[in-house]
Design a protein around this motif. Structure first.
Motif, PDB file in Angstrom:
ATOM      1  N   GLY A  42       0.794  -1.224   0.000  1.00 24.60           N
ATOM      2  CA  GLY A  42       0.000   0.000   0.000  1.00 24.60           C
ATOM      3  C   GLY A  42       0.823   1.269   0.000  1.00 24.60           C
ATOM      4  N   LEU A  43       2.152   1.143   0.118  1.00 25.53           N
ATOM      5  CA  LEU A  43       3.028   2.326   0.148  1.00 25.53           C
ATOM      6  C   LEU A  43       4.064   2.231  -0.978  1.00 25.53           C
ATOM      7  CD1 LEU A  43       3.588   2.711   4.005  1.00 25.53           C
ATOM      8  CD2 LEU A  43       2.013   3.987   2.543  1.00 25.53           C
ATOM      9  N   GLU A  44       3.559   2.059  -2.198  1.00 24.32           N
ATOM     10  CA  GLU A  44       4.440   1.904  -3.352  1.00 24.32           C
ATOM     11  C   GLU A  44       4.819   3.244  -3.976  1.00 24.32           C
ATOM     12  OE1 GLU A  44       1.518   0.239  -3.047  1.00 24.32           O
ATOM     13  OE2 GLU A  44       2.270  -1.768  -2.520  1.00 24.32           O
ATOM     14  N   THR A  45       4.162   4.330  -3.557  1.00 27.14           N
ATOM     15  CA  THR A  45       4.485   5.656  -4.068  1.00 27.14           C
ATOM     16  C   THR A  45       5.174   6.464  -2.974  1.00 27.14           C
ATOM     17  OG1 THR A  45       2.611   5.643  -5.619  1.00 27.14           O
ATOM     18  CG2 THR A  45       3.565   7.786  -5.064  1.00 27.14           C
ATOM     19  N   TRP A  46       6.391   6.953  -3.281  1.00 29.63           N
ATOM     20  CA  TRP A  46       7.175   7.712  -2.323  1.00 29.63           C
ATOM     21  C   TRP A  46       7.200   9.175  -2.757  1.00 29.63           C
ATOM     22  CZ3 TRP A  46      12.061   4.024  -2.193  1.00 29.63           C
ATOM     23  CH2 TRP A  46      11.649   2.766  -1.726  1.00 29.63           C
ATOM     24  N   SER A  47       6.923  10.071  -1.818  1.00 28.47           N
ATOM     25  CA  SER A  47       6.850  11.505  -2.127  1.00 28.47           C
ATOM     26  C   SER A  47       8.023  12.244  -1.498  1.00 28.47           C
ATOM     27  CB  SER A  47       5.525  12.089  -1.631  1.00 28.47           C
ATOM     28  OG  SER A  47       4.426  11.475  -2.301  1.00 28.47           O
ATOM     29  N   PHE A  48       8.627  13.142  -2.277  1.00 27.57           N
ATOM     30  CA  PHE A  48       9.830  13.854  -1.844  1.00 27.57           C
ATOM     31  C   PHE A  48       9.648  15.364  -1.978  1.00 27.57           C
ATOM     32  CE2 PHE A  48      11.094   9.704  -3.336  1.00 27.57           C
ATOM     33  CZ  PHE A  48      12.084   9.288  -2.446  1.00 27.57           C
ATOM     34  N   ASN A  49      10.340  16.077  -1.103  1.00 31.88           N
ATOM     35  CA  ASN A  49      10.442  17.529  -1.209  1.00 31.88           C
ATOM     36  C   ASN A  49      11.762  17.852  -1.910  1.00 31.88           C
ATOM     37  OD1 ASN A  49      10.724  20.276  -0.889  1.00 31.88           O
ATOM     38  ND2 ASN A  49      10.190  20.302   1.274  1.00 31.88           N
ATOM     39  N   THR A  50      11.678  18.327  -3.145  1.00 28.28           N
ATOM     40  CA  THR A  50      12.892  18.609  -3.919  1.00 28.28           C
ATOM     41  C   THR A  50      13.340  20.061  -3.798  1.00 28.28           C
ATOM     42  OG1 THR A  50      11.668  19.154  -5.936  1.00 28.28           O
ATOM     43  CG2 THR A  50      12.243  16.837  -5.576  1.00 28.28           C
ATOM     44  N   GLY A  51      12.617  20.834  -3.002  1.00 26.96           N
ATOM     45  CA  GLY A  51      12.936  22.242  -2.860  1.00 26.96           C
ATOM     46  C   GLY A  51      12.041  23.098  -3.717  1.00 26.96           C
ATOM     47  N   ALA A  52      12.080  22.880  -5.017  1.00 30.99           N
ATOM     48  CA  ALA A  52      11.232  23.654  -5.929  1.00 30.99           C
ATOM     49  C   ALA A  52       9.803  23.141  -5.943  1.00 30.99           C
ATOM     50  CB  ALA A  52      11.816  23.612  -7.336  1.00 30.99           C
ATOM     51  N   GLU A  53       9.646  21.821  -5.834  1.00 31.45           N
ATOM     52  CA  GLU A  53       8.319  21.218  -5.884  1.00 31.45           C
ATOM     53  C   GLU A  53       8.358  19.852  -5.205  1.00 31.45           C
ATOM     54  OE1 GLU A  53       7.192  20.485  -9.896  1.00 31.45           O
ATOM     55  OE2 GLU A  53       9.075  19.486 -10.419  1.00 31.45           O
ATOM     56  N   ASN A  54       7.186  19.346  -4.935  1.00 29.88           N
ATOM     57  CA  ASN A  54       7.091  17.999  -4.401  1.00 29.88           C
ATOM     58  C   ASN A  54       6.997  17.007  -5.558  1.00 29.88           C
ATOM     59  OD1 ASN A  54       7.082  19.113  -1.851  1.00 29.88           O
ATOM     60  ND2 ASN A  54       4.849  19.094  -1.671  1.00 29.88           N
ATOM     61  N   VAL A  55       7.702  15.903  -5.421  1.00 28.01           N
ATOM     62  CA  VAL A  55       7.739  14.890  -6.474  1.00 28.01           C
ATOM     63  C   VAL A  55       7.308  13.551  -5.889  1.00 28.01           C
ATOM     64  CG1 VAL A  55       9.219  13.589  -8.037  1.00 28.01           C
ATOM     65  CG2 VAL A  55       9.556  16.051  -7.755  1.00 28.01           C
ATOM     66  N   SER A  56       6.398  12.873  -6.571  1.00 29.12           N
ATOM     67  CA  SER A  56       5.965  11.536  -6.167  1.00 29.12           C
ATOM     68  C   SER A  56       6.480  10.521  -7.176  1.00 29.12           C
ATOM     69  CB  SER A  56       4.437  11.466  -6.089  1.00 29.12           C
ATOM     70  OG  SER A  56       3.958  12.294  -5.053  1.00 29.12           O
ATOM     71  N   VAL A  57       7.039   9.432  -6.672  1.00 28.03           N
ATOM     72  CA  VAL A  57       7.631   8.400  -7.516  1.00 28.03           C
ATOM     73  C   VAL A  57       7.003   7.065  -7.176  1.00 28.03           C
ATOM     74  CG1 VAL A  57       9.748   7.216  -8.177  1.00 28.03           C
ATOM     75  CG2 VAL A  57       9.818   9.661  -7.580  1.00 28.03           C
ATOM     76  N   LYS A  58       6.424   6.412  -8.180  1.00 27.39           N
ATOM     77  CA  LYS A  58       5.924   5.053  -7.992  1.00 27.39           C
ATOM     78  C   LYS A  58       7.087   4.104  -8.263  1.00 27.39           C
ATOM     79  CE  LYS A  58       2.228   1.823  -9.242  1.00 27.39           C
ATOM     80  NZ  LYS A  58       1.895   1.555  -7.843  1.00 27.39           N
ATOM     81  N   VAL A  59       7.596   3.472  -7.218  1.00 28.94           N
ATOM     82  CA  VAL A  59       8.822   2.707  -7.343  1.00 28.94           C
ATOM     83  C   VAL A  59       8.562   1.299  -7.855  1.00 28.94           C
ATOM     84  CG1 VAL A  59       9.973   4.031  -5.537  1.00 28.94           C
ATOM     85  CG2 VAL A  59       8.708   1.966  -4.916  1.00 28.94           C
ATOM     86  N   LYS A  60       9.610   0.715  -8.417  1.00 30.64           N
ATOM     87  CA  LYS A  60       9.563  -0.661  -8.902  1.00 30.64           C
ATOM     88  C   LYS A  60       9.956  -1.586  -7.753  1.00 30.64           C
ATOM     89  CE  LYS A  60      12.956  -1.947 -11.440  1.00 30.64           C
ATOM     90  NZ  LYS A  60      13.901  -2.077 -12.575  1.00 30.64           N
TER      91      LYS A  60
END
Length: 298
Positions: free
Chosen positions: A193-211
């Protein structure tokens, strides 16, 4: 209304067994059953369904339960206010907590807690399943989450810092991702249920669906799989702090903090007054974990 009848009813709601509830008050099964009968007669409604194996609350019983608990707590508070009866917490404190967190951070602290409150007994149930506190008869629940349930009263016990990490062996073999987008080139280990990781890149937030080549419903399993070199994972520092200190796990992507609203909470139903045993438990662990939990100390 007889307070002894109320006390038995409250314990019956938790144990679902007349004999077991009565035994806590040194009552025989026959006397216990008679107490419940008299309470029902007094109220004019049926409070419990009886079968040969166990009892369960009727809808009226479920409605009546929090009121019965509040009456008993009010009586104890009134006694304490005038110096009558025991002021120190007593009885059984029923707690539900996540399995890994409870085993790692609650159980080691309970010896000192019980030395401070010798009239208390602890009934700790460790499960990663979110249980209904009232239905389960629990006094308090520990939850590692972003709390959204408005029917609960919550007290924050500690922060829940989450990081991305990998083992030295994995990083030596596959290299270290230099940005969240590079995770697509790596094997990852995920909680169900936690396959998408969200990051604060400074300019914007980025969500990554990991393999993910390995997914599980247990945090300790993701940690151990990560240590063995199976892939990169997200972990709470309370789970991996020892491995970070021993350098069997290495934090990565440290310039891109994970976005997470999770904290370690103590919750109890809003329909109940805060019993003294609940209050001392919360106060003890707020102090025990402190502003900066020991797992986040350098």
């Amino acid at each position: 209304m007889n307070l002894d009848h109320l006390k038995l009813f409250v314990r019956l709601a938790a144990t679902h067994n007349i004999s077991a509830a009565g035994a806590e008050f040194k009552l025989s099964p026959a006397v216990s059953s008679n107490y419940i009968n008299k309470l029902e007669e007094n109220l004019g409604v049926r409070l419990v369904h009886r079968t040969t194996r166990k009892v369960s609350l009727t809808e009226e019983g479920k409605v009546f339960l929090p009121h019965a608990e509040n009456v008993l707590l009010s009586v104890e508070s009134a006694k304490a206010a005038v110096g009558v009866g025991k002021i120190t917490p007593q009885g059984t404190l029923r707690i539900t907590a996540p399995a890994s967190f409870g085993r790692m951070h609650l159980v080691p602290a309970l010896n000192e807690f019980l030395e401070q409150y010798p009239d208390l007994n602890i009934d700790l149930r460790l499960s990663d399943t979110i249980v209904d506190l009232v239905e389960g008869g629990f006094d308090i629940a520990i939850r590692d989450a972003a709390l959204k349930d408005s029917t609960l009263i919550a007290k924050k016990l500690a922060s829940d810092k989450r990081i991305v990490c990998a083992s030295p062996a994995y990083l030596s073999k596959f290299g270290e991702p230099t940005s969240p987008s590079k995770l697509a080139e790596h094997n990852c280990i995920t909680l169900v249920g936690l396959e998408t990781w969200s990051f604060n890149t400074g300019a914007e937030n980025v969500s990554v669906k990991v393999k993910s080549k390995f997914s599980t419903d247990n945090g300790e399993a993701t940690r151990d799989a990560c240590i063995s070199g199976l892939g990169i994972t997200v972990a709470s520092t309370w789970s991996v702090y020892q491995q970070l200190r021993e350098k069997t796990l290495i934090p990565i992507l440290t310039d891109y903090p994970l976005i997470s609203e999770s904290e370690i909470w103590a919750v109890f139903p809003s329909s109940r007054l805060m019993a003294p045993k609940v209050r001392v438990f919360i106060d003890y662990f707020v102090d025990y974990f402190g502003e900066q939990p020991y797992w986040d100390e350098c």
